[in-house]
Design an enzyme around this catalytic site. Structure first.
Site, PDB file in Angstrom:
ATOM      1  CD  GLU A 263      -2.935  -1.024   2.391  1.00 43.85           C
ATOM      2  OE1 GLU A 263      -2.843  -0.060   3.187  1.00 43.85           O
ATOM      3  OE2 GLU A 263      -3.787  -1.906   2.524  1.00 43.85           O
ATOM      4  CG  HIS A 281      -6.162   0.717   4.824  1.00 44.89           C
ATOM      5  ND1 HIS A 281      -4.914   0.171   5.005  1.00 44.89           N
ATOM      6  CD2 HIS A 281      -6.808   0.538   6.004  1.00 44.89           C
ATOM      7  CE1 HIS A 281      -4.807  -0.312   6.230  1.00 44.89           C
ATOM      8  NE2 HIS A 281      -5.950  -0.094   6.846  1.00 44.89           N
TER       9      HIS A 281
END
Length: 531
Positions: A263, A281
């Site tokens: 990420e 997220h």
């Protein structure tokens, strides 16, 4: 002079105001956390650092933080903080473990609905002027079996919501007891049973060595055809390449992911596959959750900087400054005893019994209890701390009892921890010597005298000749250096134990070689935080 705090991520204005109202000099720079060079340049001016997930408090940043006393993470995950570096420098790391549980659980439920009814694809199709009603045939949740991997705080809320949707819930969690599972209205099962029975599978565990790729290619192959997988916990819990293959083959009917192994996720094997719902997220991204964790971290940091009070610290016990002087070594010991028991116990724990003998019985037993319980729970949840550990234990139906007694042996004081499961009781005791160093003095009722090291190896065997030689030879041939070697036995020719303090973690192939000798009934590598 007022303490100075830097807020380097986007935090609620209400949190900024709390710092100001408490007399803290606050510097709100919500974008500086993304610029590691700028952050390293200015961090030396601050006593406190308040962050979310964008800022990475690396070893380099912490090295430059010459005045920093506390890092506060608005949220539960602290993967973006080098906790070892912070601990070595005396910087407290705080989080807010309970502020976004409901929000994250609700996101998992929403993702389950989305993948069940293909809502994102259907929405995009309709926006494009198409009317593909027959293309998006979904499935109901009612009557389906939901497999929940991890039934702690967030997983427990998901279980409750799923039961409200009339789903059958099965849960895999090594620390979930049968009695607690019954109260939750879920069926406790082993992982393989969950994989073969579940129509939907949702993950709610932290990322650890034990949970990495818990849904591997092999695990996915065991799932029933048409299963749908939801991950709103942590990236790296699922083998994304293997899942992509299973989606393409049709073995897995759909997936909904909020977290990814890398990420920010700009590329991923799951992207652009049909019936895969992806969000960036967003698990904790609601106004309520953002407000809750922001306010909590501001209050906690202010309390510490102004009064020295510590709460929700990951690397420091919640004790007063006066208590810490005397209790420091005993708090370390309590954590080591808990960590020993936790690493040795794989089945659900029903009860934790803690005995305090002699001088230690007059100390802050509440804090010591928290140290023991936190040590036990860290195997399952590395983010657990001395404040959250007892709450988690209570939620999982684990009873905690304490006994204190006057000096009864050769030691001025000692602590003995016993855990009870459906299969056995396991105990370990320790003391603190005059040099301030914790020691293990008893395991399974067998007397020993062992220094605590970062890396250790525990073995059990029948008391027969050749054990020392087998251990020494195997370690030596494989380059594992032994710093200390302690033996103990109950009676001659009975059960015996060995506890080795080694320089580095014992590699898995060496463990297998020891097991292959047939001389040991148990060979267990152990790790302890001795910083």
């Amino acid at each position: 002079m007022a303490p100075k705090v830097l807020i380097s991520d986007k935090l609620s204005p209400a949190a900024v105001q709390i710092f100001k109202d408490r007399g803290i000099d606050v510097d709100f720079q919500p974008d500086v956390g993304k610029d590691k060079d700028k952050l390293a340049e200015i961090i030396g001016n601050y006593d406190g650092l308040a962050i979310r997930s964008a800022t990475r408090a690396t070893e380099k940043i912490i090295a430059a933080a010459t005045k920093l006393k506390v890092i506060g993470r608005a949220g539960i995950g602290t993967d973006n903080i080098d906790k070892d570096a912070a601990s070595k420098k005396g910087i407290i790391v705080m989080n807010t473990p309970f502020g976004n549980m409901i929000t994250t659980a609700e996101h998992a439920i929403a993702m389950m609905f989305a993948v069940a009814r293909q809502i994102p694809e259907a929405s995009a199709s309709t926006h494009a002027g198409k009317w593909e009603k027959s293309k998006f045939m979904g499935v109901e949740l009612t009557g389906k079996t939901l497999g929940v991997i991890g039934a702690g705080n967030i997983g427990g809320i998901v279980c409750d919501r799923a039961r409200g949707l009339k789903m059958k819930v099965v849960a895999y969690d090594p620390f979930l007891g049968e009695e607690k599972a019954k109260k939750m209205g879920v069926e406790k099962v082993e992982l393989d049973a969950l994989l073969t029975r579940a129509d939907f599978i949702t993950l709610h565990v932290p990322f650890t060595d034990q949970t990495a790729n818990i849904l591997s290619a092999e695990a996915i192959a065991k799932m029933k055809p048409g299963v749908r997988i939801i991950n709103c916990a942590r990236g790296g819990l699922v083998d994304e390449e293997a899942l992509a293959d299973a989606l393409k083959s049709g073995h897995v009917a759909g997936a909904a992911f909020d977290v990814f192994s890398q990420e920010p996720a700009t590329q991923n094997p799951l992207f652009n596959l049909p019936n895969v719902v992806c969000t960036p997220h967003l698990g904790a991204a609601t106004s309520e959750a953002q407000e809750n964790v922001a306010l909590q971290v501001a209050e906690q940091m202010s309390d510490y900087l102004l009064t020295g009070a510590v709460s929700n610290a990951l690397n420091m016990p919640s004790v007063t400054a006066e208590e810490a002087i005397v209790m420091g070594p005993w708090l370390k010991l309590s954590g080591h005893l808990g960590a020993f028991i936790g690493q040795m116990t794989d089945e659900p724990i029903k009860a934790i019994n803690i005995l305090y003998d002699g001088s230690v019985a007059e100390m802050n037993l509440s804090a010591l209890n928290c140290g023991v319980v936190a040590g036990i729970m860290k195997k399952a949840n590395p983010d657990v701390n001395m404040v959250s550990a007892p709450v988690i234990a209570q939620e999982r139906g684990i009873s905690i009892s304490t006994t204190n007694q006057s000096k009864s042996g050769v030691f001025d004081g000692y602590i003995k921890v016993t855990v009870v499961t459906d299969k056995r009781e396991r105990s370990v005791a320790g003391t603190v010597f005059s040099d301030g160093k914790p020691r293990f003095i008893q395991i399974k009722g067998i007397q020993i005298d062992a220094e605590v090291g970062a890396h250790m190896l525990y073995t059990t065997n029948e008391d027969v000749p050749g054990i020392i030689g087998a251990l020494g030879q195997t370690m030596g041939e494989n380059g594992v250096n032994i710093a200390n070697f302690t033996l103990g036995r109950a009676v001659a020719q009975g059960e015996a134990i060995a506890l080795l303090y080694v320089d580095d973690q014992v590699p898995a192939p060496v463990i297998k070689k020891l097991e292959a000798t047939g001389m040991f009934t148990q060979v267990k590598p152990l790790m302890f935080d001795v910083a």
